[in-house]
Design a protein around this motif. Structure first.
Motif, PDB file in Angstrom:
ATOM      1  N   UNK A 109       0.990  -1.202   0.038  1.00 36.54           N
ATOM      2  CA  UNK A 109      -0.020   0.030  -0.036  1.00 36.54           C
ATOM      3  C   UNK A 109       1.027   1.211  -0.233  1.00 36.54           C
ATOM      4  N   UNK A 110       0.664   2.237  -0.738  1.00 42.53           N
ATOM      5  CA  UNK A 110       1.133   3.501  -1.013  1.00 42.53           C
ATOM      6  C   UNK A 110       1.065   4.307   0.102  1.00 42.53           C
ATOM      7  N   UNK A 111       0.052   4.293   0.911  1.00 46.80           N
ATOM      8  CA  UNK A 111      -0.155   4.996   2.126  1.00 46.80           C
ATOM      9  C   UNK A 111       0.844   4.640   3.390  1.00 46.80           C
ATOM     10  N   UNK A 112       0.925   3.245   3.405  1.00 49.25           N
ATOM     11  CA  UNK A 112       1.567   2.616   4.288  1.00 49.25           C
ATOM     12  C   UNK A 112       3.181   2.808   4.077  1.00 49.25           C
ATOM     13  N   UNK A 113       3.292   2.641   2.791  1.00 44.06           N
ATOM     14  CA  UNK A 113       4.962   2.604   2.257  1.00 44.06           C
ATOM     15  C   UNK A 113       5.349   4.141   2.889  1.00 44.06           C
ATOM     16  N   UNK A 114       4.550   5.263   2.834  1.00 37.01           N
ATOM     17  CA  UNK A 114       4.968   6.323   3.013  1.00 37.01           C
ATOM     18  C   UNK A 114       5.142   6.706   4.655  1.00 37.01           C
ATOM     19  N   UNK A 115       4.270   6.021   5.323  1.00 38.61           N
ATOM     20  CA  UNK A 115       4.283   5.822   6.787  1.00 38.61           C
ATOM     21  C   UNK A 115       5.768   5.156   7.108  1.00 38.61           C
ATOM     22  N   UNK A 116       6.123   4.024   6.547  1.00 42.63           N
ATOM     23  CA  UNK A 116       7.204   3.529   6.802  1.00 42.63           C
ATOM     24  C   UNK A 116       8.580   4.132   6.453  1.00 42.63           C
ATOM     25  N   UNK A 117       8.517   4.642   5.366  1.00 41.57           N
ATOM     26  CA  UNK A 117       9.792   5.563   4.920  1.00 41.57           C
ATOM     27  C   UNK A 117       9.973   6.596   5.880  1.00 41.57           C
ATOM     28  N   UNK A 118       8.808   7.423   6.460  1.00 39.13           N
ATOM     29  CA  UNK A 118       9.042   8.265   7.489  1.00 39.13           C
ATOM     30  C   UNK A 118       9.648   7.780   8.871  1.00 39.13           C
ATOM     31  N   UNK A 119       9.145   6.453   9.203  1.00 33.30           N
ATOM     32  CA  UNK A 119       9.554   5.958  10.438  1.00 33.30           C
ATOM     33  C   UNK A 119      11.141   5.467  10.334  1.00 33.30           C
ATOM     34  N   UNK A 120      11.504   5.062   9.015  1.00 31.75           N
ATOM     35  CA  UNK A 120      12.601   4.855   8.886  1.00 31.75           C
ATOM     36  C   UNK A 120      13.797   5.918   8.923  1.00 31.75           C
ATOM     37  N   UNK A 121      13.219   7.098   8.292  1.00 33.68           N
ATOM     38  CA  UNK A 121      14.137   8.406   8.356  1.00 33.68           C
ATOM     39  C   UNK A 121      14.135   8.851   9.743  1.00 33.68           C
ATOM     40  N   UNK A 122      12.955   8.746  10.474  1.00 28.08           N
ATOM     41  CA  UNK A 122      12.939   9.289  11.742  1.00 28.08           C
ATOM     42  C   UNK A 122      13.953   8.404  12.846  1.00 28.08           C
ATOM     43  N   UNK A 123      13.954   7.160  12.592  1.00 27.64           N
ATOM     44  CA  UNK A 123      15.003   6.307  13.334  1.00 27.64           C
ATOM     45  C   UNK A 123      16.532   7.030  12.986  1.00 27.64           C
ATOM     46  N   UNK A 124      16.839   7.001  11.586  1.00 28.20           N
ATOM     47  CA  UNK A 124      18.144   7.613  11.461  1.00 28.20           C
ATOM     48  C   UNK A 124      18.218   9.065  12.133  1.00 28.20           C
ATOM     49  N   UNK A 125      17.474   9.705  12.059  1.00 28.79           N
ATOM     50  CA  UNK A 125      17.322  11.259  12.493  1.00 28.79           C
ATOM     51  C   UNK A 125      17.712  11.117  14.066  1.00 28.79           C
ATOM     52  N   UNK A 126      17.223  10.248  14.776  1.00 30.71           N
ATOM     53  CA  UNK A 126      17.457  10.145  16.348  1.00 30.71           C
ATOM     54  C   UNK A 126      18.611   9.461  16.719  1.00 30.71           C
ATOM     55  N   UNK A 127      19.367   8.921  15.799  1.00 35.84           N
ATOM     56  CA  UNK A 127      20.910   8.348  16.048  1.00 35.84           C
ATOM     57  C   UNK A 127      21.658   9.431  16.622  1.00 35.84           C
ATOM     58  N   UNK A 128      22.489   9.297  17.365  1.00 35.74           N
ATOM     59  CA  UNK A 128      23.232  10.345  18.109  1.00 35.74           C
ATOM     60  C   UNK A 128      24.411  10.600  16.981  1.00 35.74           C
TER      61      UNK A 128
END
Length: 236
Positions: free
Chosen positions: A128-147
């Motif tokens: 699903x395109x909607x869930x893919x975008x949510x998943x992409x945002x979660x991955x990018x947020x995980x990378x941003x949260x790394x020290x």
């Protein structure tokens, strides 16, 4: 410089409907990458056992699995696994929990190969395109949260047909795509569902789709690969 590969191995089931993990491993040996992101590396039901057994990997390959498994008999997390050279140092690793209606996840590892440290993310995103975008945002947020933010590579089956929309546009704001070419369906590849992306510290020196006779039979996806190197800093 290092060679990367991503492969949706379809649980080792080929286009001839035979499950043959040795054939899957043969395809990986043909590519001979330093780091490999696998999707559908574990069976889906029951104990979710790894398809390429630990014995097969140890005795017949130059790789070791990054220790990501949440289940005793699995290789990865929701089928996502990472393989690295046996000589590589695994500095750290973990799972990335993704929002989803069906089981989905991503995995991440910091790997040192020679003198180079790279952060590798492997993923298999939703249909699903909607869930893919949510998943992409979660991955990018995980990378941003790394020290820390070492040079980063993201690879996997993104299930996105259009390069101009959806999660590819989200990822593309910060990552460059290797122009590997279509990898699905293996018998007649028309879809660029599988992707390799690099952060701006890295440059793609070469890339492609591995379309050997074995690869055309081993899965419904062809594996993709890229050779990357540190981008030269701007001259003073």
């Amino acid at each position: 410089m290092m060679k990367l590969a991503s492969y949706n191995m379809r649980k080792g089931v080929g286009t001839d409907r035979r499950r043959d993990p040795a054939r899957t491993l043969q395809v990986l040996r043909e590519i001979d990458a330093d780091v490999i992101a696998l999707q559908e590396a574990d069976r889906r039901f029951g104990a979710r056992e790894m398809v390429i057994t630990a014995h097969l990997l140890a005795e017949h390959s130059d790789w070791k699995a990054v220790p990501l498994a949440m289940r005793e008999r699995s290789m990865g997390w929701h089928g996502n696994a990472l393989l690295v050279r046996k000589s590589a140092e695994i500095v750290g690793c973990g799972a990335i929990h993704l929002p989803a209606l069906e089981p989905r996840g991503a995995v991440v590892a910091d790997v040192r190969i020679g003198a180079e440290l790279v952060r590798v993310v492997g993923m298999h995103l939703d249909l699903s395109g909607l869930w893919r975008r949510k998943q992409a945002h979660a991955i990018l947020a995980h990378l941003d949260a790394a020290p820390d933010r070492p040079p980063t590579v993201m690879m996997g089956d993104l299930n996105n047909w259009s390069a101009a929309s959806g999660c590819l546009r989200d990822f593309g704001r910060r990552f460059a795509f290797a122009q590997t070419g279509p990898s699905f369906h293996a018998r007649h590849p028309v879809g660029r569902l599988d992707r390799i992306m690099v952060s701006n510290e890295l440059r793609v020196a070469d890339c492609g789709v591995h379309a050997s006779a074995a690869a055309r039979k081993a899965s419904d996806h062809l594996p993709i690969w890229a050779v990357v190197e540190r981008d030269a800093p701007p001259s003073a």
